[in-house]
Design an enzyme around this catalytic site. Sequence first.
Site, PDB file in Angstrom:
ATOM      1  N   GLY A  15     -12.547 -23.371 -11.878  1.00  9.79           N
ATOM      2  CA  GLY A  15     -13.768 -23.660 -11.125  1.00  9.79           C
ATOM      3  C   GLY A  15     -14.950 -22.944 -11.753  1.00  9.79           C
ATOM      4  O   GLY A  15     -14.801 -21.828 -12.267  1.00  9.79           O
ATOM      5  N   SER A  16     -16.095 -23.593 -11.748  1.00  7.74           N
ATOM      6  CA  SER A  16     -17.277 -23.003 -12.399  1.00  7.74           C
ATOM      7  C   SER A  16     -18.551 -23.410 -11.670  1.00  7.74           C
ATOM      8  O   SER A  16     -19.576 -23.641 -12.280  1.00  7.74           O
ATOM      9  CB  SER A  16     -17.338 -23.471 -13.853  1.00  7.74           C
ATOM     10  OG  SER A  16     -17.311 -24.886 -13.885  1.00  7.74           O
ATOM     11  N   GLY A  17     -18.441 -23.489 -10.340  1.00  7.48           N
ATOM     12  CA  GLY A  17     -19.633 -23.713  -9.523  1.00  7.48           C
ATOM     13  C   GLY A  17     -20.379 -22.394  -9.364  1.00  7.48           C
ATOM     14  O   GLY A  17     -20.272 -21.494 -10.209  1.00  7.48           O
ATOM     15  N   PHE A 103     -11.117 -30.529  -3.654  1.00  8.90           N
ATOM     16  CA  PHE A 103     -10.634 -30.908  -4.992  1.00  8.90           C
ATOM     17  C   PHE A 103      -9.331 -30.211  -5.385  1.00  8.90           C
ATOM     18  O   PHE A 103      -8.721 -30.538  -6.401  1.00  8.90           O
ATOM     19  CB  PHE A 103     -11.689 -30.589  -6.056  1.00  8.90           C
ATOM     20  CG  PHE A 103     -13.023 -31.232  -5.790  1.00  8.90           C
ATOM     21  CD1 PHE A 103     -13.110 -32.601  -5.528  1.00  8.90           C
ATOM     22  CD2 PHE A 103     -14.195 -30.486  -5.798  1.00  8.90           C
ATOM     23  CE1 PHE A 103     -14.347 -33.204  -5.268  1.00  8.90           C
ATOM     24  CE2 PHE A 103     -15.424 -31.080  -5.546  1.00  8.90           C
ATOM     25  CZ  PHE A 103     -15.498 -32.446  -5.279  1.00  8.90           C
ATOM     26  N   LYS A 211     -15.498 -19.598   9.451  1.00  4.54           N
ATOM     27  CA  LYS A 211     -16.892 -19.137   9.598  1.00  4.54           C
ATOM     28  C   LYS A 211     -17.876 -20.181   9.079  1.00  4.54           C
ATOM     29  O   LYS A 211     -19.044 -20.200   9.488  1.00  4.54           O
ATOM     30  CB  LYS A 211     -17.108 -17.766   8.962  1.00  4.54           C
ATOM     31  CG  LYS A 211     -16.899 -17.700   7.450  1.00  4.54           C
ATOM     32  CD  LYS A 211     -18.117 -18.052   6.632  1.00  4.54           C
ATOM     33  CE  LYS A 211     -17.739 -18.301   5.191  1.00  4.54           C
ATOM     34  NZ  LYS A 211     -18.824 -18.790   4.361  1.00  4.54           N
ATOM     35  N   ARG A 275     -25.366 -21.646   2.474  1.00  2.54           N
ATOM     36  CA  ARG A 275     -25.764 -23.042   2.239  1.00  2.54           C
ATOM     37  C   ARG A 275     -25.466 -23.902   3.460  1.00  2.54           C
ATOM     38  O   ARG A 275     -26.221 -24.818   3.790  1.00  2.54           O
ATOM     39  CB  ARG A 275     -25.025 -23.585   1.012  1.00  2.54           C
ATOM     40  CG  ARG A 275     -25.327 -22.806  -0.248  1.00  2.54           C
ATOM     41  CD  ARG A 275     -24.400 -23.164  -1.393  1.00  2.54           C
ATOM     42  NE  ARG A 275     -23.013 -22.796  -1.121  1.00  2.54           N
ATOM     43  CZ  ARG A 275     -22.035 -22.868  -2.008  1.00  2.54           C
ATOM     44  NH1 ARG A 275     -22.278 -23.294  -3.232  1.00  2.54           N
ATOM     45  NH2 ARG A 275     -20.808 -22.508  -1.691  1.00  2.54           N
ATOM     46  N   ASN A 276     -24.334 -23.624   4.130  1.00  2.49           N
ATOM     47  CA  ASN A 276     -23.998 -24.388   5.340  1.00  2.49           C
ATOM     48  C   ASN A 276     -25.104 -24.238   6.381  1.00  2.49           C
ATOM     49  O   ASN A 276     -25.517 -25.208   7.015  1.00  2.49           O
ATOM     50  CB  ASN A 276     -22.662 -23.896   5.920  1.00  2.49           C
ATOM     51  CG  ASN A 276     -21.469 -24.366   5.092  1.00  2.49           C
ATOM     52  OD1 ASN A 276     -21.105 -25.533   5.130  1.00  2.49           O
ATOM     53  ND2 ASN A 276     -20.896 -23.459   4.319  1.00  2.49           N
ATOM     54  N   LYS A 304     -21.538 -27.765  -3.197  1.00  2.00           N
ATOM     55  CA  LYS A 304     -20.881 -28.475  -2.096  1.00  2.00           C
ATOM     56  C   LYS A 304     -20.806 -27.629  -0.832  1.00  2.00           C
ATOM     57  O   LYS A 304     -20.493 -26.438  -0.894  1.00  2.00           O
ATOM     58  CB  LYS A 304     -19.438 -28.847  -2.493  1.00  2.00           C
ATOM     59  CG  LYS A 304     -19.329 -29.708  -3.737  1.00  2.00           C
ATOM     60  CD  LYS A 304     -19.712 -31.137  -3.455  1.00  2.00           C
ATOM     61  CE  LYS A 304     -19.578 -32.009  -4.697  1.00  2.00           C
ATOM     62  NZ  LYS A 304     -20.359 -33.223  -4.638  1.00  2.00           N
ATOM     63  N   GLN A 306     -18.828 -26.700   2.635  1.00  2.20           N
ATOM     64  CA  GLN A 306     -17.437 -26.744   3.096  1.00  2.20           C
ATOM     65  C   GLN A 306     -17.356 -26.907   4.609  1.00  2.20           C
ATOM     66  O   GLN A 306     -16.342 -27.316   5.156  1.00  2.20           O
ATOM     67  CB  GLN A 306     -16.702 -25.457   2.680  1.00  2.20           C
ATOM     68  CG  GLN A 306     -16.722 -25.214   1.174  1.00  2.20           C
ATOM     69  CD  GLN A 306     -15.734 -26.061   0.403  1.00  2.20           C
ATOM     70  OE1 GLN A 306     -14.673 -25.612   0.008  1.00  2.20           O
ATOM     71  NE2 GLN A 306     -16.090 -27.315   0.183  1.00  2.20           N
TER      72      GLN A 306
HETATM   73  N1  LIG Z   1     -21.249 -20.000  -3.472  1.00  2.75           N
HETATM   74  C1  LIG Z   1     -20.947 -18.986  -2.698  1.00  2.75           C
HETATM   75  O1  LIG Z   1     -21.802 -18.150  -2.347  1.00  2.75           O
HETATM   76  C2  LIG Z   1     -19.533 -18.801  -2.231  1.00  2.75           C
HETATM   77  C3  LIG Z   1     -18.609 -19.825  -2.259  1.00  2.75           C
HETATM   78  N2  LIG Z   1     -17.333 -19.612  -1.832  1.00  2.75           N
HETATM   79  C4  LIG Z   1     -16.325 -20.677  -1.846  1.00  2.75           C
HETATM   80  O2  LIG Z   1     -15.933 -20.915  -3.206  1.00  2.75           O
HETATM   81  C5  LIG Z   1     -15.496 -22.271  -3.346  1.00  2.75           C
HETATM   82  C6  LIG Z   1     -16.180 -22.881  -4.545  1.00  2.75           C
HETATM   83  O3  LIG Z   1     -17.564 -22.891  -4.330  1.00  2.75           O
HETATM   84  P1  LIG Z   1     -18.666 -22.737  -5.486  1.00  2.75           P
HETATM   85  O4  LIG Z   1     -18.114 -22.044  -6.679  1.00  2.75           O
HETATM   86  O5  LIG Z   1     -19.846 -22.126  -4.813  1.00  2.75           O
HETATM   87  O6  LIG Z   1     -18.934 -24.266  -5.910  1.00  2.75           O
HETATM   88  P2  LIG Z   1     -20.313 -25.089  -5.832  1.00  2.75           P
HETATM   89  O7  LIG Z   1     -20.426 -25.691  -4.471  1.00  2.75           O
HETATM   90  O8  LIG Z   1     -21.443 -24.255  -6.313  1.00  2.75           O
HETATM   91  O9  LIG Z   1     -20.137 -26.220  -6.923  1.00  2.75           O
HETATM   92  C7  LIG Z   1     -19.385 -27.379  -6.790  1.00  2.75           C
HETATM   93  C8  LIG Z   1     -18.361 -27.397  -7.902  1.00  2.75           C
HETATM   94  O10 LIG Z   1     -17.493 -28.504  -7.728  1.00  2.75           O
HETATM   95  C9  LIG Z   1     -17.292 -29.106  -9.008  1.00  2.75           C
HETATM   96  N3  LIG Z   1     -16.850 -30.469  -8.812  1.00  2.75           N
HETATM   97  C10 LIG Z   1     -17.590 -31.568  -8.491  1.00  2.75           C
HETATM   98  N4  LIG Z   1     -16.806 -32.654  -8.429  1.00  2.75           N
HETATM   99  C11 LIG Z   1     -15.546 -32.239  -8.727  1.00  2.75           C
HETATM  100  C12 LIG Z   1     -14.280 -32.884  -8.814  1.00  2.75           C
HETATM  101  N5  LIG Z   1     -14.156 -34.189  -8.565  1.00  2.75           N
HETATM  102  N6  LIG Z   1     -13.201 -32.142  -9.137  1.00  2.75           N
HETATM  103  C13 LIG Z   1     -13.305 -30.814  -9.355  1.00  2.75           C
HETATM  104  N7  LIG Z   1     -14.471 -30.139  -9.296  1.00  2.75           N
HETATM  105  C14 LIG Z   1     -15.570 -30.848  -8.979  1.00  2.75           C
HETATM  106  C15 LIG Z   1     -18.622 -28.955  -9.680  1.00  2.75           C
HETATM  107  O11 LIG Z   1     -18.483 -29.115 -11.067  1.00  2.75           O
HETATM  108  C16 LIG Z   1     -18.968 -27.527  -9.304  1.00  2.75           C
HETATM  109  O12 LIG Z   1     -18.344 -26.630 -10.170  1.00  2.75           O
HETATM  110  C17 LIG Z   1     -15.798 -22.963  -1.997  1.00  2.75           C
HETATM  111  O13 LIG Z   1     -14.635 -23.039  -1.220  1.00  2.75           O
HETATM  112  C18 LIG Z   1     -16.804 -22.023  -1.348  1.00  2.75           C
HETATM  113  O14 LIG Z   1     -16.745 -22.057   0.079  1.00  2.75           O
HETATM  114  C19 LIG Z   1     -16.925 -18.401  -1.372  1.00  2.75           C
HETATM  115  C20 LIG Z   1     -17.788 -17.348  -1.348  1.00  2.75           C
HETATM  116  C21 LIG Z   1     -19.153 -17.468  -1.740  1.00  2.75           C
HETATM  117  O1  LIG Z   2     -18.925 -18.104   1.772  1.00  7.12           O
HETATM  118  C1  LIG Z   2     -20.063 -17.754   1.548  1.00  7.12           C
HETATM  119  C2  LIG Z   2     -20.500 -16.347   1.638  1.00  7.12           C
HETATM  120  O2  LIG Z   2     -19.436 -15.459   1.782  1.00  7.12           O
HETATM  121  C3  LIG Z   2     -21.091 -18.756   1.186  1.00  7.12           C
HETATM  122  O3  LIG Z   2     -21.292 -19.613   2.250  1.00  7.12           O
HETATM  123  P1  LIG Z   2     -22.077 -20.988   2.004  1.00  7.12           P
HETATM  124  O4  LIG Z   2     -21.122 -21.948   1.338  1.00  7.12           O
HETATM  125  O5  LIG Z   2     -22.509 -21.435   3.375  1.00  7.12           O
HETATM  126  O6  LIG Z   2     -23.251 -20.662   1.121  1.00  7.12           O
END
Ligand SMILES: NC(=O)C1=CN([C@@H]2O[C@H](COP(=O)(O)OP(=O)(O)OC[C@H]3O[C@@H](n4cnc5c(N)ncnc54)[C@H](O)[C@@H]3O)[C@@H](O)[C@H]2O)C=CC1
Ligand SMILES: O=C(CO)COP(=O)(O)O
Length: 352
Positions: A15-17, A103, A211, A275-276, A304, A306
């Site tokens: 993963g690289s979001g 995914f 949450k 973001r939510n 994205k 969640q």
């Molecule tokens: N961003 C944050 O602050 C935090 C996020 N998280 C959790 O981490 C997890 C990942 O979130 P992020 O890294 O923030 O992602 P993101 O929401 O920033 O990015 C979306 C990712 O999904 C990928 N994607 C799109 N279509 C796809 C497909 N068909 N198959 C596979 N990948 C695909 C994109 O390339 C991108 O890497 C989520 O469950 C989120 O709740 C947890 C803590 C903090």
């Molecule tokens: O999980 C998160 C912080 O711990 C990020 O939440 P959001 O996806 O709502 O930005």
Amino acid sequence: MKNGHAEKHRVAVIGSGNWGSVASRLIASNTAKLPAFHDEVRMWVFEETLPTGEKLSESINQAHENCKYLPGIKLGTNVIADPDLESAVKDADMLVFVTPHQFVEGICKKLVGKLRPGAEAISLIKGMEVKMEGPCMISKLITDTLGINCCVLMGANIANEIAVEKFSEATIGYREDKHAANRWAKLFSTSYFLVAVVEDIEGVELCGTLKNVVAIAAGLVDGLDMGNNTKAAIMRIGLREMRAFSKLLFPSVRDNTFFESCGVADLITTCLGGRNRRVAEAFARNGGKRSFDELEAEMLHGQKLQGVSTAREVYEVLTYHGWQELFPLLSTVHEICIGQLPPTSIVEYRLC
Ligand SMILES: NC(=O)C1=CN([C@@H]2O[C@H](COP(=O)(O)OP(=O)(O)OC[C@H]3O[C@@H](n4cnc5c(N)ncnc54)[C@H](O)[C@@H]3O)[C@@H](O)[C@H]2O)C=CC1
Ligand SMILES: O=C(CO)COP(=O)(O)O
């Protein structure tokens, strides 16, 4: 063993979001200096073409920066972007799963039979799947599909803040294998990222998952300009429902887990700055006339949410068991998200 020394652990990040990129940066800062780990961190990139025509993975390897999901932050020269899933994981014995939860099942299926023997995993993913047989946490999906141990890391971790090294805490949840959990804690801990380890994997993972639904409720309240008291009430009721739901599903879930970073702290930070929350605020300001999908695409540029899908998944579980009345906040969020109720219903109280 190699040359009388234990072989170094090799890490791959799947993963690289936004959080995936920050987690890779954090991990790579540690692998570069800790002798137990190989320097290089392979980061699997879901490949896409940038407006410049360049591939995202090539751009990351050239600039050492993810210009789409984490612009302006250097990841470290030891983070190597790899668009080929199999190649990204083939040498790794420590796999960090950090994709949006919708995914992960497809990704796991592609990885069956491709992992190095003895590989283990950790999930940073906040979400769950609902199957015919009932809810399935993401760590269990990984374990069941790939036959590997999987811990979880959750917490008050807004990625953009950790990217600039602002202090925060996280919680690792594990089942039985404390040594594995401690190895993960070593990989993630820095002076600005403090990691606690607890033997309550379901509790930790359900906190991180649920949450996001409460954060949607908090965003609706913001969009309705209801003020701080209302938002605090939503957080309190939400936390209470999170605990009750978790314990009904898994009676082993511990009360103390809700006082770790993964519990009350993540709830607060996401309800204030996630973001939510942000997209739900826009949804309420538009009177529910524009869908979450539309707002997500417009406001998050590929990132994205969640919370909306998790609300649906939780609702399926509640409906199956006939528990809706017990969880008015969690149920109402879903009914608002699908347009069955107006955003104002979030404060029309059948909640307390
Ligand atoms: N961003 C944050 O602050 C935090 C996020 N998280 C959790 O981490 C997890 C990942 O979130 P992020 O890294 O923030 O992602 P993101 O929401 O920033 O990015 C979306 C990712 O999904 C990928 N994607 C799109 N279509 C796809 C497909 N068909 N198959 C596979 N990948 C695909 C994109 O390339 C991108 O890497 C989520 O469950 C989120 O709740 C947890 C803590 C903090
Ligand atoms: O999980 C998160 C912080 O711990 C990020 O939440 P959001 O996806 O709502 O930005």
